[in-house]
Design an enzyme around this catalytic site. Structure first.
Site, PDB file in Angstrom:
ATOM      1  N   HIS A 120      58.797 -22.762  49.722  1.00 12.17           N
ATOM      2  CA  HIS A 120      57.462 -22.390  49.242  1.00 12.17           C
ATOM      3  C   HIS A 120      56.875 -21.303  50.127  1.00 12.17           C
ATOM      4  CE1 HIS A 120      56.665 -25.443  46.207  1.00 12.17           C
ATOM      5  NE2 HIS A 120      57.314 -26.284  46.975  1.00 12.17           N
ATOM      6  N   ALA A 167      74.610 -38.499  58.450  1.00 11.10           N
ATOM      7  CA  ALA A 167      73.564 -39.031  57.574  1.00 11.10           C
ATOM      8  C   ALA A 167      72.176 -38.756  58.144  1.00 11.10           C
ATOM      9  CB  ALA A 167      73.760 -40.533  57.383  1.00 11.10           C
ATOM     10  N   THR A 172      68.969 -26.687  59.341  1.00 11.25           N
ATOM     11  CA  THR A 172      68.140 -25.478  59.258  1.00 11.25           C
ATOM     12  C   THR A 172      68.809 -24.265  59.885  1.00 11.25           C
ATOM     13  OG1 THR A 172      67.038 -26.017  61.340  1.00 11.25           O
ATOM     14  CG2 THR A 172      66.002 -26.826  59.306  1.00 11.25           C
ATOM     15  N   LYS A 173      70.013 -24.466  60.461  1.00  8.42           N
ATOM     16  CA  LYS A 173      70.722 -23.336  61.063  1.00  8.42           C
ATOM     17  C   LYS A 173      72.214 -23.489  60.794  1.00  8.42           C
ATOM     18  CE  LYS A 173      70.755 -25.492  65.631  1.00  8.42           C
ATOM     19  NZ  LYS A 173      70.423 -25.347  67.033  1.00  8.42           N
TER      20      LYS A 173
END
Length: 192
Positions: A120, A167, A172-173
């Site tokens: 977003h 899990a 994010t990288k």
């Protein structure tokens, strides 16, 4: 009025095929997506609740198995899935809003995983959050990757061959080849 009735009839038939149980339902879904997807290899097995939006933007290779309540969403985006993929229940693979997702061969995905290639756009004006649209990115998942249950993979990430995502991990990288990632800690699998 007739357009509305035709549209509702299409929605009803899509609902019926999506939730038709057993091997007959699996066969109906395979026939439907053989026609609707950009490309579909041999042997697609799906369970009830398998949903697709914008199927012409999706390619699925051979021997794909997607369990109950999985969804592939690709409006204004693209999804390319390789061969021998196994996807557990309630997985959302979403490239909508300008994203691109590519998965290699022999990928296993646990239940409740979200793979989302767009974020977003938000602006904080006077402590009011204004959400206005999305920004697309890429997610590349290599061969022989295992993604554990309840993971979230966000845009602009590459997960290289042979990696395992533990899990509950939010990715994010980038993840190098043969790495184990647990809660954003990376460990080379060759050292275990």
């Amino acid at each position: 009025m007739i357009k509305k009735i035709i549209n509702e009839l299409k929605q009803f038939l899509n609902f019926l095929v999506t939730y038709f149980p057993g091997s007959s339902g699996n066969m109906l879904r395979r026939l439907l997506y053989k026609v609707r997807l950009n490309s579909l290899g041999t042997k697609l097995d799906t369970e009830i609740g398998f949903r697709v939006t914008c199927p012409k933007n999706i390619v699925i290779g051979n021997n794909a198995y997607l369990m109950r309540d999985c969804s592939l969403n690709s409006c204004d985006g693209k999804i390319n899935i390789g061969d021998n993929i196994s996807v557990n229940q309630n997985v959302d693979i979403n490239s909508s809003d300008g994203g691109f997702i590519e998965m290699g061969n022999d990928v296993m995905i646990g239940n409740n995983v979200v793979i989302r290639a767009a974020d977003h756009i938000y602006k904080n004006k006077s402590k009011k959050i204004n959400r206005s649209g999305h920004v697309g990115g890429k997610i590349i998942i290599g061969n022989n990757v295992w993604i554990g249950a309840n993971c979230v993979i966000l845009k602009n990430v590459t997960i290289k061959d042979g990696s395992v995502i533990g899990a509950g991990t939010v990715v994010t990288k980038d993840v190098d080849s043969n790495e184990l990632v647990i809660s954003n800690k990376q460990v080379n699998l060759k050292n275990i």
